[in-house]
Design an enzyme around this catalytic site. Structure first.
Site, PDB file in Angstrom:
ATOM      1  N   ARG A  98     -26.476  -7.682 -14.029  1.00  0.00           N
ATOM      2  CA  ARG A  98     -27.525  -7.080 -14.491  1.00  0.00           C
ATOM      3  C   ARG A  98     -27.211  -6.775 -16.021  1.00  0.00           C
ATOM      4  NH1 ARG A  98     -31.260  -5.013 -11.936  1.00  0.00           N
ATOM      5  NH2 ARG A  98     -31.283  -3.351 -13.308  1.00  0.00           N
ATOM      6  N   GLU A 122      -9.704 -16.063 -16.130  1.00  0.00           N
ATOM      7  CA  GLU A 122     -10.216 -14.529 -16.116  1.00  0.00           C
ATOM      8  C   GLU A 122      -9.311 -13.666 -15.296  1.00  0.00           C
ATOM      9  OE1 GLU A 122     -14.367 -14.425 -14.576  1.00  0.00           O
ATOM     10  OE2 GLU A 122     -14.618 -16.551 -15.361  1.00  0.00           O
ATOM     11  N   HIS A 171     -16.753 -12.515 -19.562  1.00  0.00           N
ATOM     12  CA  HIS A 171     -17.703 -13.698 -19.528  1.00  0.00           C
ATOM     13  C   HIS A 171     -17.348 -15.147 -19.537  1.00  0.00           C
ATOM     14  CE1 HIS A 171     -21.910 -15.345 -20.658  1.00  0.00           C
ATOM     15  NE2 HIS A 171     -21.054 -16.186 -21.386  1.00  0.00           N
ATOM     16  N   ASN A 179     -12.495 -11.242  -9.741  1.00  0.00           N
ATOM     17  CA  ASN A 179     -11.753 -10.477 -10.777  1.00  0.00           C
ATOM     18  C   ASN A 179     -11.499  -8.972 -10.204  1.00  0.00           C
ATOM     19  OD1 ASN A 179     -11.954 -11.901 -13.422  1.00  0.00           O
ATOM     20  ND2 ASN A 179     -13.911 -12.589 -12.587  1.00  0.00           N
ATOM     21  N   LEU A 213     -27.481  -4.104 -18.949  1.00  0.00           N
ATOM     22  CA  LEU A 213     -27.617  -2.600 -18.990  1.00  0.00           C
ATOM     23  C   LEU A 213     -28.507  -1.977 -20.058  1.00  0.00           C
ATOM     24  CD1 LEU A 213     -23.486  -1.896 -19.133  1.00  0.00           C
ATOM     25  CD2 LEU A 213     -24.796  -2.655 -17.164  1.00  0.00           C
ATOM     26  N   ASN A 215     -16.465  -6.333 -20.401  1.00  0.00           N
ATOM     27  CA  ASN A 215     -17.347  -7.366 -19.382  1.00  0.00           C
ATOM     28  C   ASN A 215     -16.560  -8.432 -19.545  1.00  0.00           C
ATOM     29  OD1 ASN A 215     -19.312  -8.614 -17.767  1.00  0.00           O
ATOM     30  ND2 ASN A 215     -19.967  -9.744 -19.578  1.00  0.00           N
TER      31      ASN A 215
HETATM   32  C1  GAR Z   1     -17.100 -14.727 -13.202  1.00  0.00           C
HETATM   33  O1  GAR Z   1     -16.858 -15.814 -13.555  1.00  0.00           O
HETATM   34  C2  GAR Z   1     -17.628 -13.695 -14.142  1.00  0.00           C
HETATM   35  O2  GAR Z   1     -16.981 -14.263 -15.551  1.00  0.00           O
HETATM   36  C3  GAR Z   1     -19.088 -14.227 -14.313  1.00  0.00           C
HETATM   37  O3  GAR Z   1     -19.342 -13.970 -12.712  1.00  0.00           O
HETATM   38  C4  GAR Z   1     -18.304 -14.427 -12.011  1.00  0.00           C
HETATM   39  C5  GAR Z   1     -17.898 -13.367 -11.303  1.00  0.00           C
HETATM   40  O4  GAR Z   1     -17.155 -13.826 -10.217  1.00  0.00           O
HETATM   41  N1  GAR Z   1     -19.738 -13.173 -15.021  1.00  0.00           N
HETATM   42  C6  GAR Z   1     -20.822 -13.288 -15.606  1.00  0.00           C
HETATM   43  O5  GAR Z   1     -21.572 -14.510 -15.474  1.00  0.00           O
HETATM   44  C7  GAR Z   1     -21.411 -11.983 -16.517  1.00  0.00           C
HETATM   45  N2  GAR Z   1     -22.352 -12.539 -17.233  1.00  0.00           N
HETATM   46  P1  GAR Z   1     -16.264 -12.905  -9.215  1.00  0.00           P
HETATM   47  O6  GAR Z   1     -17.116 -11.995  -8.705  1.00  0.00           O
HETATM   48  O7  GAR Z   1     -15.431 -13.833  -8.309  1.00  0.00           O
HETATM   49  O8  GAR Z   1     -15.232 -11.934  -9.996  1.00  0.00           O
END
Ligand code: GAR
Length: 220
Positions: free
Chosen positions: A94, A177, A112, A17, A96, A110
């Site tokens: 983490r 995403e 998700h 991301n 917050l 954020n």
């Molecule tokens: C992504 O799928 C994001 O939506 C998720 O972690 C991944 C990170 O991927 N986030 C969560 O689950 C937050 N609770 P990336 O490091 O390749 O962006």
């Protein structure tokens, strides 16, 4: 030239991301500048991505702090020193504390990998696939003091099929995403987002009233 919104991006892992945000900025689809990338893990691959684009990085290891509040204060100190206006959580694994949420009230986003408020928490692609839902997706939201429950900015929907695995569904969601996160940040950069109670109002919102998805598709 449009104003460049100063971002601080927080990561814990691969940083795809983060990469999508970097790419959108470089392609001039996103009026922002990443002032700092902070990781709680020194082995996060996202740090390599940031360095490749000459973005300053910081490793702030949560294990070295006595409390969540002390850790978050260290993050605030870095973010404020870099004059960050929007904090972008991009796979930052983490919770917050209120210290950080209050310091950047309605200025933390954020992403998700589920359609909130369904499937908050962890391992949500696996949970969605196992539950047998017909659609899942991803959500960008402002962060409040609850877990994955702040006001929703944008969502993308993907179909879920009975033979989906955690991996296949995660890949389908991740692709979206990478589209919606830069898009959400750009809306903020343009000053078009307004939090009113639980809702995020978007200036000049385009409506597509007939945009309906059905899965499995109905013939005829
Ligand atoms: C992504 O799928 C994001 O939506 C998720 O972690 C991944 C990170 O991927 N986030 C969560 O689950 C937050 N609770 P990336 O490091 O390749 O962006």
């Amino acid at each position: 030239m449009a104003r460049q919104l100063p971002l601080g991006v927080l990561i814990s892992g691969s940083g795809t991301n983060l990469q999508a945000i970097i790419d959108a900025i470089e392609a001039k689809r996103l009026d922002a500048v990443i002032r700092v990338v902070i990781s709680n893990r020194e082995d996060a691959f996202g740090l390599v991505r940031a360095k490749k684009h000459n973005i300053p990085t910081e490793i702030v290891d949560h294990r070295k702090f006595p409390s969540r509040e002390a850790y978050d204060q260290a993050l605030i100190d870095i973010l404020e020193a870099r004059q960050v206006e929007l904090v972008v959580l991009a796979g930052f694994m983490r919770l917050l504390s209120p210290v950080l949420v209050k310091a950047f009230s309605n200025r933390i986003m954020n992403i998700h990998p589920a359609l909130l408020p369904a499937f908050p928490g962890l391992h949500v692609q696996k949970k969605a696939a196992e539950h047998g839902v017909r659609f899942s997706g991803c959500t960008v939201h402002f962060v409040n003091e609850g877990c994955d429950e702040g006001p929703i900015i944008i969502q993308a929907v993907v179909p879920v099929y009975p033979d989906d695995t955690e991996e296949s569904l995660s890949a389908r969601i991740l692709k979206e995403e990478h589209r919606i996160y830069p898009g959400a940040i750009q809306l903020h950069s343009e000053g078009r987002l307004h939090v009113v109670g639980r809702k995020v109002l978007v200036d000049n919102l385009e409506k597509e009233e007939n945009q309906v998805l059905v899965n499995p598709p109905l013939k005829g």
